[in-house]
Write a protein that holds these residues in place. Sequence first.
Motif, PDB file in Angstrom:
ATOM      1  N   ARG A 110       1.074  -1.637  -0.022  1.00 26.35           N
ATOM      2  CA  ARG A 110      -0.193   0.184  -0.721  1.00 26.35           C
ATOM      3  C   ARG A 110       0.699   1.434  -0.237  1.00 26.35           C
ATOM      4  NH1 ARG A 110      -3.664  -2.323   4.452  1.00 26.35           N
ATOM      5  NH2 ARG A 110      -5.257  -3.801   3.281  1.00 26.35           N
ATOM      6  N   ALA A 111       1.668   1.281   0.575  1.00 23.41           N
ATOM      7  CA  ALA A 111       3.151   2.259   0.880  1.00 23.41           C
ATOM      8  C   ALA A 111       3.277   2.800  -0.225  1.00 23.41           C
ATOM      9  CB  ALA A 111       3.555   2.196   1.829  1.00 23.41           C
ATOM     10  N   LEU A 112       3.518   1.461  -1.923  1.00 24.95           N
ATOM     11  CA  LEU A 112       4.713   2.340  -2.763  1.00 24.95           C
ATOM     12  C   LEU A 112       3.167   1.725  -3.505  1.00 24.95           C
ATOM     13  CD1 LEU A 112       6.049   0.663  -5.244  1.00 24.95           C
ATOM     14  CD2 LEU A 112       5.501  -0.959  -5.102  1.00 24.95           C
ATOM     15  N   VAL A 113       2.439   2.054  -3.194  1.00 24.86           N
ATOM     16  CA  VAL A 113       0.689   2.297  -4.416  1.00 24.86           C
ATOM     17  C   VAL A 113       1.192   3.764  -4.127  1.00 24.86           C
ATOM     18  CG1 VAL A 113      -1.543   2.290  -4.242  1.00 24.86           C
ATOM     19  CG2 VAL A 113      -0.478   0.181  -4.678  1.00 24.86           C
ATOM     20  N   VAL A 114       1.067   4.173  -2.200  1.00 23.28           N
ATOM     21  CA  VAL A 114       0.833   5.899  -3.146  1.00 23.28           C
ATOM     22  C   VAL A 114       2.497   6.352  -2.883  1.00 23.28           C
ATOM     23  CG1 VAL A 114       1.095   7.363  -1.266  1.00 23.28           C
ATOM     24  CG2 VAL A 114      -0.701   5.540  -0.245  1.00 23.28           C
ATOM     25  N   PHE A 115       3.470   5.866  -2.994  1.00 25.19           N
ATOM     26  CA  PHE A 115       4.591   6.024  -3.501  1.00 25.19           C
ATOM     27  C   PHE A 115       4.626   6.677  -4.856  1.00 25.19           C
ATOM     28  CE2 PHE A 115       8.759   6.116  -5.352  1.00 25.19           C
ATOM     29  CZ  PHE A 115       9.890   6.862  -4.916  1.00 25.19           C
ATOM     30  N   ARG A 116       3.961   5.617  -6.018  1.00 26.41           N
ATOM     31  CA  ARG A 116       4.377   5.915  -6.668  1.00 26.41           C
ATOM     32  C   ARG A 116       3.170   6.633  -7.605  1.00 26.41           C
ATOM     33  NH1 ARG A 116       7.549   4.262 -11.230  1.00 26.41           N
ATOM     34  NH2 ARG A 116       7.337   2.331 -11.673  1.00 26.41           N
ATOM     35  N   LEU A 117       1.784   7.124  -6.860  1.00 26.38           N
ATOM     36  CA  LEU A 117       1.218   8.180  -7.025  1.00 26.38           C
ATOM     37  C   LEU A 117       1.780   9.965  -6.625  1.00 26.38           C
ATOM     38  CD1 LEU A 117      -2.240   6.497  -5.501  1.00 26.38           C
ATOM     39  CD2 LEU A 117      -1.638   6.506  -8.468  1.00 26.38           C
ATOM     40  N   LEU A 118       2.193   9.999  -5.444  1.00 26.42           N
ATOM     41  CA  LEU A 118       2.740  11.114  -5.301  1.00 26.42           C
ATOM     42  C   LEU A 118       3.928  11.287  -5.861  1.00 26.42           C
ATOM     43  CD1 LEU A 118       2.643  10.928  -1.302  1.00 26.42           C
ATOM     44  CD2 LEU A 118       0.732  11.763  -2.859  1.00 26.42           C
ATOM     45  N   THR A 119       4.791  10.677  -6.189  1.00 28.52           N
ATOM     46  CA  THR A 119       6.095  10.666  -7.560  1.00 28.52           C
ATOM     47  C   THR A 119       5.561  10.976  -8.745  1.00 28.52           C
ATOM     48  OG1 THR A 119       6.307   8.421  -7.469  1.00 28.52           O
ATOM     49  CG2 THR A 119       7.822   9.330  -6.251  1.00 28.52           C
ATOM     50  N   TRP A 120       4.574  10.279  -9.603  1.00 23.03           N
ATOM     51  CA  TRP A 120       4.065  10.800 -10.649  1.00 23.03           C
ATOM     52  C   TRP A 120       3.350  12.238 -10.053  1.00 23.03           C
ATOM     53  CZ3 TRP A 120      -0.576  12.149 -12.065  1.00 23.03           C
ATOM     54  CH2 TRP A 120      -0.729  12.553 -13.870  1.00 23.03           C
ATOM     55  N   ALA A 121       3.071  12.779  -9.178  1.00 23.39           N
ATOM     56  CA  ALA A 121       2.519  14.332  -9.779  1.00 23.39           C
ATOM     57  C   ALA A 121       3.868  14.826  -9.158  1.00 23.39           C
ATOM     58  CB  ALA A 121       1.704  14.016  -8.041  1.00 23.39           C
ATOM     59  N   PHE A 122       5.147  14.030  -8.267  1.00 23.69           N
ATOM     60  CA  PHE A 122       6.294  15.779  -8.119  1.00 23.69           C
ATOM     61  C   PHE A 122       6.596  15.887  -9.620  1.00 23.69           C
ATOM     62  CE2 PHE A 122      10.560  15.917  -7.216  1.00 23.69           C
ATOM     63  CZ  PHE A 122      10.975  16.770  -6.253  1.00 23.69           C
ATOM     64  N   ALA A 123       6.903  14.310 -10.264  1.00 22.08           N
ATOM     65  CA  ALA A 123       7.410  14.614 -11.911  1.00 22.08           C
ATOM     66  C   ALA A 123       6.489  15.549 -12.797  1.00 22.08           C
ATOM     67  CB  ALA A 123       6.984  13.091 -12.860  1.00 22.08           C
ATOM     68  N   CYS A 124       4.974  15.778 -12.454  1.00 27.54           N
ATOM     69  CA  CYS A 124       4.400  16.163 -13.297  1.00 27.54           C
ATOM     70  C   CYS A 124       4.384  17.689 -12.935  1.00 27.54           C
ATOM     71  CB  CYS A 124       2.763  16.015 -13.237  1.00 27.54           C
ATOM     72  SG  CYS A 124       1.929  15.122 -13.564  1.00 27.54           S
ATOM     73  N   PHE A 125       5.030  18.648 -11.919  1.00 24.67           N
ATOM     74  CA  PHE A 125       4.895  19.440 -10.926  1.00 24.67           C
ATOM     75  C   PHE A 125       6.729  20.213 -10.829  1.00 24.67           C
ATOM     76  CE2 PHE A 125       6.771  22.241  -7.380  1.00 24.67           C
ATOM     77  CZ  PHE A 125       5.916  22.868  -7.315  1.00 24.67           C
ATOM     78  N   GLY A 126       7.515  19.117 -11.037  1.00 25.28           N
ATOM     79  CA  GLY A 126       8.788  19.211 -11.512  1.00 25.28           C
ATOM     80  C   GLY A 126       8.651  19.720 -13.651  1.00 25.28           C
ATOM     81  N   VAL A 127       8.030  19.079 -14.507  1.00 26.15           N
ATOM     82  CA  VAL A 127       7.872  19.111 -15.611  1.00 26.15           C
ATOM     83  C   VAL A 127       7.194  20.992 -15.380  1.00 26.15           C
ATOM     84  CG1 VAL A 127       6.850  18.768 -17.765  1.00 26.15           C
ATOM     85  CG2 VAL A 127       8.101  17.855 -16.382  1.00 26.15           C
ATOM     86  N   TRP A 128       6.689  21.072 -15.044  1.00 23.31           N
ATOM     87  CA  TRP A 128       5.592  22.515 -14.901  1.00 23.31           C
ATOM     88  C   TRP A 128       6.805  23.615 -14.507  1.00 23.31           C
ATOM     89  CZ3 TRP A 128       4.264  25.930 -10.874  1.00 23.31           C
ATOM     90  CH2 TRP A 128       3.601  26.751 -11.141  1.00 23.31           C
ATOM     91  N   THR A 129       8.187  23.587 -13.491  1.00 20.85           N
ATOM     92  CA  THR A 129       8.055  24.139 -12.749  1.00 20.85           C
ATOM     93  C   THR A 129       9.175  24.187 -13.610  1.00 20.85           C
ATOM     94  OG1 THR A 129       9.899  21.902 -11.880  1.00 20.85           O
ATOM     95  CG2 THR A 129       7.775  24.034 -10.353  1.00 20.85           C
ATOM     96  N   ARG A 130       9.910  23.607 -14.994  1.00 22.53           N
ATOM     97  CA  ARG A 130      11.130  23.681 -15.568  1.00 22.53           C
ATOM     98  C   ARG A 130      10.492  24.165 -16.983  1.00 22.53           C
ATOM     99  NH1 ARG A 130      12.776  19.842 -12.125  1.00 22.53           N
ATOM    100  NH2 ARG A 130      12.497  17.529 -13.587  1.00 22.53           N
ATOM    101  N   TRP A 131       9.302  24.434 -17.448  1.00 25.94           N
ATOM    102  CA  TRP A 131       8.826  24.114 -18.559  1.00 25.94           C
ATOM    103  C   TRP A 131       9.192  25.420 -19.635  1.00 25.94           C
ATOM    104  CZ3 TRP A 131       4.746  21.401 -21.115  1.00 25.94           C
ATOM    105  CH2 TRP A 131       4.306  21.640 -21.757  1.00 25.94           C
TER     106      TRP A 131
END
Length: 371
Positions: free
Chosen positions: A14-35
Amino acid sequence: MERETVDLLQPLWRALVVFRLLTWAFACFGVWTRWDGIVRPYGAVLQLAVMGVWTLISSYGYSRRWGRRNTRLAFADLIITVGCMFATLWAQPLLDIRAGASVLTSVWAAGPVLALAISRGRDGGLLGAATISLALLSLRGVDNVSKILSNVQLLLVAGLVVGYAASTMRQAGVRLREAIAAESATAERLRLSRSIHDGVLQVLAQVQRRGTAIGGEATELAQLAAEQEVALRTLMSTRPTVATGDRVDLCGLLLPLATTRIDVVVPATQVLLPASTAGELVAAVKEALSNVTKHAGPGARSWVVVEDLGAEILVSVRDDGVGTTPARLEQARADGHLGVSQSIRGRIADLGGTVTVRTAPGEGTEWELKI
């Protein structure tokens, strides 16, 4: 259903599932900040879309029993994650990445490392960490090894720690299932024991007493009732023989040997031995008891005593029969009777143990089997 109930790895999945979702959101935020610094933004959007779809698929799989028990999903996760890392080339040229541009997967790439660590333990975690590290190195180039060293260290530590924790929890789960099974078996045995004691054993004891008092042909009936009473009491007191892995309880194997003429005395606690060792030791005890039946006389009784001496296990087999002399035992071996030399001494010698026999005419025989 029982395995699912005692699966101690569920919180990690369950922690892995949460980690997957949060890190994908973090990757999206990183792309937005470096757009503004991304050469081909549409490539970054396509990469994030692929990562998002796979995040949903893998998260669904890790949330189901088939995905947790089948390591193919974790290996597929590793392959697709490496592919997504190289998909950064859709958004950034390789020269820019080696010049310092970010790999857009970011921390999301650690997902399969954790998945393999949970499913395959320490070795799986190290395999995942090495694979992701090599993919990162191929993108960054050998000239940037010092820059990615901290990332590689974090991946290796995560694989090791989570893998060790998963292996420990898996072993604890096995022991918990065995404890639950043993507790259930003990509770059922106690329930049956109460019923048998209140009914069958009392009837058998009454038949034994009345048959002995009447005498004549009823004596044989009394003897049969006594034998069945001992057999039932032995069945009621028998322990589960399987402990953990390939180790078994020697006492649980010896207790069923008890009869009206054989008493088995064992420690209150388990005496755990490798299954092969316990099997050979029990076979030697049975051969000693067989010799009592053949040679000790029709009225001889036997006692089997188990002693746990810590570094050694001592099993004594004693009878009150007619006894013999050491010279006659040696003569029997010379005449080709191999019960003593092979079935008893040979078995114990193969286990690295020792055999001591004490006997004299009219004083019975005592075997000490020490391993």
